[in-house]
Design a protein around this motif. Structure first.
Motif, PDB file in Angstrom:
ATOM      1  N   GLU A   3       0.852  -1.191   0.000  1.00 18.40           N
ATOM      2  CA  GLU A   3       0.000   0.000   0.000  1.00 18.40           C
ATOM      3  C   GLU A   3       0.886   1.238   0.000  1.00 18.40           C
ATOM      4  N   MET A   4       0.439   2.235  -0.758  1.00 18.95           N
ATOM      5  CA  MET A   4       1.233   3.456  -0.893  1.00 18.95           C
ATOM      6  C   MET A   4       0.508   4.632  -0.243  1.00 18.95           C
ATOM      7  N   ASN A   5       1.272   5.654   0.091  1.00 18.75           N
ATOM      8  CA  ASN A   5       0.770   6.913   0.639  1.00 18.75           C
ATOM      9  C   ASN A   5       1.448   8.055  -0.102  1.00 18.75           C
ATOM     10  N   THR A   6       0.729   9.136  -0.276  1.00 21.24           N
ATOM     11  CA  THR A   6       1.327  10.326  -0.870  1.00 21.24           C
ATOM     12  C   THR A   6       1.304  11.441   0.166  1.00 21.24           C
ATOM     13  N   TYR A   7       2.472  12.010   0.425  1.00 20.76           N
ATOM     14  CA  TYR A   7       2.609  13.140   1.351  1.00 20.76           C
ATOM     15  C   TYR A   7       3.291  14.283   0.615  1.00 20.76           C
ATOM     16  N   GLU A   8       2.956  15.491   1.027  1.00 19.93           N
ATOM     17  CA  GLU A   8       3.699  16.645   0.541  1.00 19.93           C
ATOM     18  C   GLU A   8       4.985  16.698   1.358  1.00 19.93           C
ATOM     19  N   GLU A   9       6.108  16.499   0.684  1.00 21.24           N
ATOM     20  CA  GLU A   9       7.394  16.477   1.376  1.00 21.24           C
ATOM     21  C   GLU A   9       8.155  17.772   1.154  1.00 21.24           C
ATOM     22  N   GLY A  10       8.962  18.085   2.132  1.00 22.32           N
ATOM     23  CA  GLY A  10       9.900  19.186   2.056  1.00 22.32           C
ATOM     24  C   GLY A  10      11.220  18.676   2.597  1.00 22.32           C
TER      25      GLY A  10
END
Length: 172
Positions: free
Chosen positions: A86-93
């Protein structure tokens, strides 16, 4: 002691980090400095290459709520031993790429093995933000940045902004 954070583009951020052969007082002090640097930035993770040390060491603390107890983790030689499908998408910095953010998709859960500050081997399954942060920081140890997951045009645009920012900082 707070340490300066290296800004992209810098060749040190693209190099493979060496395994930590033995825990020393010097490495423990570096880990403490990295935690202080990360909290001051502020950030939720920091890898040794970001402070100019090419050793496999990361620090994390993804507790963000003010009413929650901080949970600083120091990881020597961290490695991902398994990852979920399972994958997750996060806004990364990234502290080495300030003011630039992008959505990155990674495994939702990861099991990480590392050596803690006391020299004990630890294993833990991380989920959500903790999983994303652990993967992001371990990527740093392999010379990979979050922008490497982006399409080339977006990556080049961010790199150009960083070159301009570094030029402006050098003038001050």
């Amino acid at each position: 002691m707070k340490r300066p954070i290296i800004l992209h583009p810098d060749p040190r951020l693209k190099k493979l980090s060496d395994p930590v052969p033995d825990l020393s007082d010097e490495l423990r002090a570096l880990a403490d400095d990295m935690l202080e640097t990360m909290y001051a930035a502020p950030g939720v993770g920091l890898a040794a290459p970001q402070v100019g040390v090419l050793q496999r060491l990361v620090v994390l603390d993804c507790v963000k709520a003010e009413n929650e107890t901080p949970r600083p983790l120091i990881m020597f030689n961290p490695e991902i031993v398994s990852a979920s499908d399972e994958m997750n998408t996060y806004e990364e910095g990234c502290l080495s790429i300030p003011e630039q953010y992008a959505d990155v998709t990674r495994p939702r859960d990861v099991e990480v093995r590392w050596i803690d500050r006391d020299g004990k081997e630890r294993t833990e399954v991380f989920t959500g933000l903790w999983a994303t942060c652990a993967q992001h920081e371990i990527d740093h140890l392999d010379g990979k940045l979050f922008i490497d997951y982006l399409k080339p045009l977006r990556r080049q645009m961010i790199t150009r902004k960083m070159v301009k920012m570094k030029r402006e900082l050098a003038r001050t």
